[in-house]
Design an enzyme around this catalytic site. Structure first.
Site, PDB file in Angstrom:
ATOM      1  N   HIS A 156       0.751  -1.263   0.055  1.00 13.69           N
ATOM      2  CA  HIS A 156       0.053   0.064  -0.182  1.00 13.69           C
ATOM      3  C   HIS A 156       0.971   1.240  -0.041  1.00 13.69           C
ATOM      4  O   HIS A 156       0.404   2.224   0.470  1.00 13.69           O
ATOM      5  CB  HIS A 156      -0.932   0.123   1.068  1.00 13.69           C
ATOM      6  CG  HIS A 156      -1.818  -1.337   1.453  1.00 13.69           C
ATOM      7  ND1 HIS A 156      -2.812  -1.548   0.620  1.00 13.69           N
ATOM      8  CD2 HIS A 156      -1.509  -2.354   2.108  1.00 13.69           C
ATOM      9  CE1 HIS A 156      -3.413  -2.612   1.058  1.00 13.69           C
ATOM     10  NE2 HIS A 156      -2.392  -2.987   1.900  1.00 13.69           N
ATOM     11  N   SER A 277      15.257  21.546 -16.374  1.00 12.46           N
ATOM     12  CA  SER A 277      14.020  22.287 -16.365  1.00 12.46           C
ATOM     13  C   SER A 277      14.416  23.661 -17.288  1.00 12.46           C
ATOM     14  O   SER A 277      15.658  23.901 -17.123  1.00 12.46           O
ATOM     15  CB  SER A 277      13.478  22.727 -15.276  1.00 12.46           C
ATOM     16  OG  SER A 277      12.609  23.763 -15.195  1.00 12.46           O
ATOM     17  N   LYS A 283      16.453  21.202 -11.183  1.00 12.32           N
ATOM     18  CA  LYS A 283      15.586  20.221 -11.412  1.00 12.32           C
ATOM     19  C   LYS A 283      16.555  19.178 -12.242  1.00 12.32           C
ATOM     20  O   LYS A 283      17.163  19.449 -12.989  1.00 12.32           O
ATOM     21  CB  LYS A 283      14.474  20.486 -12.328  1.00 12.32           C
ATOM     22  CG  LYS A 283      13.593  21.410 -11.672  1.00 12.32           C
ATOM     23  CD  LYS A 283      12.765  20.714 -10.398  1.00 12.32           C
ATOM     24  CE  LYS A 283      12.094  19.375 -11.082  1.00 12.32           C
ATOM     25  NZ  LYS A 283      10.840  19.826 -11.980  1.00 12.32           N
ATOM     26  N   GLU A 290       9.201   8.241 -17.050  1.00  8.04           N
ATOM     27  CA  GLU A 290       8.203   8.772 -17.390  1.00  8.04           C
ATOM     28  C   GLU A 290       7.649   8.534 -18.499  1.00  8.04           C
ATOM     29  O   GLU A 290       6.357   8.072 -18.806  1.00  8.04           O
ATOM     30  CB  GLU A 290       8.301  10.040 -17.055  1.00  8.04           C
ATOM     31  CG  GLU A 290       8.257  10.513 -15.587  1.00  8.04           C
ATOM     32  CD  GLU A 290       8.565  12.164 -15.205  1.00  8.04           C
ATOM     33  OE1 GLU A 290       8.420  12.511 -14.177  1.00  8.04           O
ATOM     34  OE2 GLU A 290       8.464  13.017 -16.369  1.00  8.04           O
TER      35      GLU A 290
END
Length: 459
Positions: A156, A277, A283, A290
């Site tokens: 979980h 970024s 970043k 992704e």
């Protein structure tokens, strides 16, 4: 140019309709398979006395020259051709004359394209299997190197029990091993040759379908000519297997993305597989992970689209089936690229072992072992569960890991606790005493790694 089927027609096809109907823009990638099948067909026609030896020799020479010129990019592949079959036939006739017109004896584009797609899928199964094997080799290397790299295991998305990075990698090893098995199953079921089925009802020519199947390394000819030209089950199975590969990659990518976050800091992705970024200088984004996660939906879409296409098609061949190609080509390309990139990213990833172990130690992952300690000293499990729950609540309130409790704090809940509790709940003990088959203990993991190594050597 004149079409293969033009004799019955008195008017030219509307240009828009022709473009809508044509498939050469995408099925040209089947050229190697189309020529492979045509060569086998020509040899069979010669064996059966339908072609002379010289005619067969000329056809084979012409076909091989077309393939060689296409591979060397010296043969124009323009959209004036309806499909790859008409391209090959037109160029063959241009090279060897009227003998080239005899190649299509005893076959239809229906059984021809069914063969091409089976040959293509069979080739792609081999290519994807090779990529998966490289990924498994990367996972096995990580398993060997990290049998004592402690980390929290989760249920979980909550810290549950301590495990090792080797154990975690081993779970994905099993997933991708099953993917290879599924692809192998697809190959077994598709490996019957449809060539010779004709348009749907065979042919009056004395074809030797078993010989053609043998030349093309099939297990034999397909058993029903109508099914031969209308079957796309193997493509649906192939896309289903690819969807499973992508699902496993997506799950893995999701974990990499979480582990790479500032909150987890379990891994650092190599600069070669990260991006920055345009506005935020700090970043470092896990874009490859992704994108792989995102492209999973693309492969799922191919499976869903082809299932929807096939659900209403009556026997035997219908033009709807032309939709199978772009979907299958894109899915296969997507999976190959994703598996290769993910394996490279994983191979170069840095694991923050201290951070992973510290996360396990501070996540109360050893709470079950504390309860087991009480059980071994005669406390009923349900009472032990309650007592340790109180310890966890105390630890949360005072921001302390179980390992950092004083003996007095333990004994405030139960006098059963003694000095040996610290050894009982250490990460090393928690992991090492779990040696049932498939567990993370050193002995169990050594056996798992040895079996995985044997599997890769044999497959």
């Amino acid at each position: 140019m004149a079409q293969l089927w033009g004799g019955r027609f008195t008017r030219q096809t509307d240009k828009l309709a022709y473009a809508f109907n044509a498939s050469f823009s995408f099925d040209r990638r089947l050229l190697p398979q189309d020529i492979q099948g045509s060569c086998a067909h020509a040899k069979m026609l010669e064996k059966q006395g339908i072609l002379t030896q010289q005619e067969c020799t000329d056809i084979l020479r012409g076909l091989q020259s077309i393939l060689a010129d296409a591979e060397n990019s010296t043969l124009p592949m323009t959209d004036e051709y309806e499909d790859v079959h008409s391209f090959v036939e037109a160029n063959l006739i241009a090279r060897i004359g009227d003998t080239g017109k005899k190649l299509h004896t005893g076959r239809s584009r229906n059984d021809q394209v069914a063969l091409d797609m089976k040959l293509y899928v069979r080739d792609e199964i081999g290519n994807i299997d090779s990529e998966l094997k490289e990924l498994l080799e990367t996972l096995l290397k990580l398993m060997k190197e990290n049998a004592d790299t402690f980390m929290p295991g989760f249920t979980h998305l909550q810290k549950a029990q301590p495990t090792t990075l080797a154990h975690h990698m081993g779970a994905y090893f099993e997933m991708f091993r099953r993917d290879r098995g599924r692809l192998s199953d697809v190959k077994k079921r598709l490996n019957l040759c449809p060539l010779g089925a004709g348009a749907l009802a065979g042919t009056t020519y004395p074809l030797d379908r078993a010989y053609t199947a043998e030349l093309l390394a099939f297990d034999g000819p397909t058993r029903n000519s109508m099914d031969s030209v209308s079957d796309r089950d193997y493509l649906l199975e192939f896309l289903s297997a690819l969807s499973m590969v992508m699902m496993h990659l997506s799950r893995f990518c999701e974990e990499v993305i979480l582990w790479n976050s500032n909150e987890y800091r379990f891994v650092e992705i190599d600069d070669r597989y990260s991006t920055g970024s345009s506005i935020m200088p700090q970043k470092k984004n896990p874009d490859i992970a992704e994108l792989v996660r995102g492209k999973t939906g693309r492969v799922y879409g191919a499976l869903s689209a082809l299932m929807t296409t096939m659900k209403g098609i009556p026997l035997a061949y219908d033009k709807d089936m032309q939709e199978d190609k772009e979907l299958t080509f894109d899915a296969a390309d997507t999976v190959k690229g994703c598996v290769r990139l993910f394996a490279d990213m994983l191979r170069t990833m840095h694991f923050n072992k201290e951070r992973m172990a510290d996360s396990a130690r501070h996540g109360f992952t050893n709470a079950t072992d504390a309860a087991d300690y009480l059980v071994k000293h005669g406390v009923p499990f349900r009472d032990a569960h309650s007592m340790v729950g109180k310890l966890v609540l105390y630890g949360i309130q005072h921001q302390k890991a179980l390992d950092d409790f004083t003996l007095e704090e333990f004994q405030a809940v139960s006098p059963v606790f003694q000095d040996d509790i610290y050894d009982a709940i250490s990460l090393t003990t928690c992991v090492e005493k779990r040696n049932t088959a498939g567990a993370p203990g050193q002995k169990a993991m050594a056996e798992e790694i040895a079996e995985a190594e044997s599997y890769l050597q044999a497959n």
